[in-house]
Design an enzyme around this catalytic site. Structure first.
Site, PDB file in Angstrom:
ATOM      1  N   TYR A 137       0.825  -1.214   0.000  1.00 57.61           N
ATOM      2  CA  TYR A 137       0.000   0.000   0.000  1.00 57.61           C
ATOM      3  C   TYR A 137       0.858   1.263   0.000  1.00 57.61           C
ATOM      4  O   TYR A 137       0.452   2.284  -0.528  1.00 57.61           O
ATOM      5  CB  TYR A 137      -0.898   0.040   1.251  1.00 57.61           C
ATOM      6  CG  TYR A 137      -2.187  -0.717   1.122  1.00 57.61           C
ATOM      7  CD1 TYR A 137      -2.198  -2.093   0.926  1.00 57.61           C
ATOM      8  CD2 TYR A 137      -3.408  -0.056   1.232  1.00 57.61           C
ATOM      9  CE1 TYR A 137      -3.384  -2.790   0.838  1.00 57.61           C
ATOM     10  CE2 TYR A 137      -4.607  -0.744   1.146  1.00 57.61           C
ATOM     11  CZ  TYR A 137      -4.595  -2.102   0.947  1.00 57.61           C
ATOM     12  OH  TYR A 137      -5.779  -2.777   0.859  1.00 57.61           O
ATOM     13  N   LYS A 179       3.144 -15.250   2.538  1.00 56.16           N
ATOM     14  CA  LYS A 179       3.368 -15.954   1.266  1.00 56.16           C
ATOM     15  C   LYS A 179       4.870 -16.216   1.173  1.00 56.16           C
ATOM     16  O   LYS A 179       5.557 -15.775   0.249  1.00 56.16           O
ATOM     17  CB  LYS A 179       2.834 -15.091   0.106  1.00 56.16           C
ATOM     18  CG  LYS A 179       2.812 -15.781  -1.247  1.00 56.16           C
ATOM     19  CD  LYS A 179       1.702 -16.812  -1.390  1.00 56.16           C
ATOM     20  CE  LYS A 179       1.836 -17.549  -2.723  1.00 56.16           C
ATOM     21  NZ  LYS A 179       0.881 -18.683  -2.838  1.00 56.16           N
ATOM     22  N   ASP A 212      -2.978 -18.287   0.644  1.00 55.80           N
ATOM     23  CA  ASP A 212      -4.016 -18.936  -0.174  1.00 55.80           C
ATOM     24  C   ASP A 212      -4.726 -20.010   0.647  1.00 55.80           C
ATOM     25  O   ASP A 212      -5.960 -20.105   0.652  1.00 55.80           O
ATOM     26  CB  ASP A 212      -3.438 -19.486  -1.496  1.00 55.80           C
ATOM     27  CG  ASP A 212      -2.101 -20.211  -1.333  1.00 55.80           C
ATOM     28  OD1 ASP A 212      -1.546 -20.222  -0.216  1.00 55.80           O
ATOM     29  OD2 ASP A 212      -1.616 -20.778  -2.330  1.00 55.80           O
ATOM     30  N   ASP A 236      -6.478  -7.046   4.254  1.00 54.87           N
ATOM     31  CA  ASP A 236      -7.627  -6.422   3.599  1.00 54.87           C
ATOM     32  C   ASP A 236      -8.513  -7.488   2.976  1.00 54.87           C
ATOM     33  O   ASP A 236      -9.732  -7.513   3.190  1.00 54.87           O
ATOM     34  CB  ASP A 236      -7.132  -5.442   2.526  1.00 54.87           C
ATOM     35  CG  ASP A 236      -8.273  -4.786   1.776  1.00 54.87           C
ATOM     36  OD1 ASP A 236      -9.223  -4.332   2.432  1.00 54.87           O
ATOM     37  OD2 ASP A 236      -8.219  -4.743   0.529  1.00 54.87           O
ATOM     38  N   ASP A 240     -12.444  -9.318   4.410  1.00 56.78           N
ATOM     39  CA  ASP A 240     -13.716  -9.363   3.667  1.00 56.78           C
ATOM     40  C   ASP A 240     -14.213 -10.802   3.522  1.00 56.78           C
ATOM     41  O   ASP A 240     -15.417 -11.062   3.588  1.00 56.78           O
ATOM     42  CB  ASP A 240     -13.577  -8.718   2.274  1.00 56.78           C
ATOM     43  CG  ASP A 240     -13.894  -7.222   2.264  1.00 56.78           C
ATOM     44  OD1 ASP A 240     -13.537  -6.532   3.239  1.00 56.78           O
ATOM     45  OD2 ASP A 240     -14.498  -6.741   1.277  1.00 56.78           O
TER      46      ASP A 240
HETATM   47  C1  IPM Z   1     -10.494  -1.073   3.900  1.00 56.14           C
HETATM   48  C2  IPM Z   1     -10.588  -0.579   2.477  1.00 56.14           C
HETATM   49  C3  IPM Z   1      -9.376   0.288   2.138  1.00 56.14           C
HETATM   50  C4  IPM Z   1      -8.138  -0.601   2.228  1.00 56.14           C
HETATM   51  C5  IPM Z   1      -9.431   0.971   0.764  1.00 56.14           C
HETATM   52  C6  IPM Z   1     -10.702   1.725   0.550  1.00 56.14           C
HETATM   53  C7  IPM Z   1      -8.241   1.875   0.559  1.00 56.14           C
HETATM   54  O1  IPM Z   1     -10.747  -1.616   1.568  1.00 56.14           O
HETATM   55  O2  IPM Z   1     -10.421  -0.247   4.817  1.00 56.14           O
HETATM   56  O3  IPM Z   1     -10.528  -2.295   4.098  1.00 56.14           O
HETATM   57  O4  IPM Z   1      -7.790  -1.287   1.260  1.00 56.14           O
HETATM   58  O5  IPM Z   1      -7.496  -0.584   3.277  1.00 56.14           O
HETATM   59 MN    MN Z   2     -11.109  -3.543   2.508  1.00 59.58          MN
END
Ligand code: IPM
Ligand code: MN
Ligand code: NAD
Length: 342
Positions: A137, A179, A212, A236, A240
């Site tokens: 990032y 990884k 993975d 990240d 999710d």
């Molecule tokens: C999160 C989001 C952010 C990230 C994006 C919007 C930059 O996906 O806070 O999880 O990747 O950190």
């Molecule tokens: Mn995110």
């Protein structure tokens, strides 16, 4: 007198932050709240996603509550155009918020709202500890007409400090995700985590898992995990994935913490959900639960934090379901249901 800054941001951000502020006022009578533009809303007003004034206001606060940023109107592939996400990344870097805590604790009332089978989810109570200010990032980025690159860079010190956060949070063990079969940063990550472990936390069980495989294990057998610690990009994505254990991304809160002197930032894990913005259907519970983390970690108000979490719990037990959870409750109805239990 506790003082917080709110950054509603874009899309559903304002729709979920407003009711959260209402709950916070109900819980903390002398709370002061100051709202600022952030993300796309700030680009429209000032040409940049985070102005120096807003950063200064955050620094002067006890904690920050953030909605979400971004949306199609600001999406661009032009490397020189301002983007809402720059505000988010700039804030994390400027405030030194290297530790992103994303607890994944499916509510029993929602076991059947997850696309995964109940017996897979039952007993899951894990914490993703995501490194938030390093890695790909923030490494150097290049772009020419014919190529582009993003550098993934970590210092040993960055890995040591996030490893310590993970070991301190552990109850039954830490899984370090990397990884290391491919990436040099991962091999040094793994070695560093083990060195910190041997020197300071040898009594905490530690495992390594390739990313993975970790993605697969998170849906196949999530209750095996206690603390999962990983680098920025992997964290990240994995968080999710883990969100679906709770039934919806609309349920997952987060806390971003740094040095003691800096305010923490508390925000839902999801984004600005442009597809449902303005319809009144956004699930506000991830933001409510983020406010509970703000009360606990940002303001040191543990019993208020528990009161909010238990109000969410009881509202769900009574049948509260927003659209993303297969129900019909609107944001307003979800707020009323939680308020009724405060
Ligand atoms: C999160 C989001 C952010 C990230 C994006 C919007 C930059 O996906 O806070 O999880 O990747 O950190
Ligand atoms: Mn995110
Ligand atoms: P998203 O998380 O905004 O939405 C993904 C899906 O989940 C959508 O279908 C959305 O409707 C649904 N969803 C998300 N939150 C919900 C909620 N509270 N209630 C009900 N449904 C919900 O991800 P995206 O669509 O990939 O990203 C949209 C924008 O948000 C992008 O600009 C992205 O950069 C940004 N984003 C911001 C943050 C942040 O501010 N921390 C986090 C992730 C994405």
């Amino acid at each position: 007198m506790p003082h917080i800054v709110t950054l509603p941001g874009d899309g559903i951000g304002p729709e979920i932050v407003a009711p959260t502020v209402e709950l916070l006022h109900r819980l903390v009578c002398d709370l002061t709240v100051v709202e600022h533009l952030f993300g796309g809303a700030s680009i429209d007003a000032h040409g940049t996603a985070m102005t120096p004034d807003v950063l200064a206001a955050m620094r002067a606060s006890d904690a920050v509550l953030l909605g979400a940023v971004g949306g199609p109107q600001w999406d661009t592939t032009d490397p020189d155009a301002p983007r809402p996400e720059q505000g988010l990344l700039g804030m994390r870097k400027e405030l030194g918020l290297f530790a992103n805590l994303r607890p994944v604790r499916p509510f029993p009332a929602l076991y059947d709202a997850s696309p995964l089978k109940r017996d897979r989810i039952e007993g899951t109570d894990l914490l993703v500890v995501r490194e938030l200010t390093g890695g790909i990032y923030f490494g150097e980025k290049t772009r020419s007409a014919t190529d582009a690159s993003d550098l993934c860079h970590y210092t040993v010190a960055e890995v040591q400090r996030i490893a310590r956060v993970a070991f301190r949070a552990a109850r039954t063990g830490v899984t370090s995700v990397d990884k290391a079969n491919v990436m040099e940063t991962s091999r040094q990550w793994r070695q560093t985590v083990h060195e910190v472990h041997a020197a300071e936390f040898a009594d905490v069980p530690l495992d390594d898992l390739l990313v993975d495989n970790a993605a697969m294990q998170l849906v196949a057998d999530p209750s095996q995990f206690d603390v999962v610690v990983t680098e920025n990009l992997f964290g990240d994505i994995l968080s999710d994935v883990a969100a679906m254990l709770t039934g919806s991304i609309g349920m997952l809160p987060s806390a971003s913490l740094g040095a003691q002197s800096a305010p923490g930032v508390f925000e839902p894990v999801h984004g600005s959900a442009p597809d449902i913005a303005g319809t009144g259907q956004a699930n506000p519970l991830a933001t409510f639960l983020s406010a509970a983390l703000l009360l606990r970690h940002g303001l040191g108000l543990e019993s208020e934090a528990q009161a909010l979490e238990s109000a969410v719990d009881r509202a769900l037990a009574e049948g509260l379901r927003t659209r993303d959870l297969g129900g019909t409750a609107s944001t307003v109805e979800a707020t009323a249901a939680v308020l009724a239990h405060l």
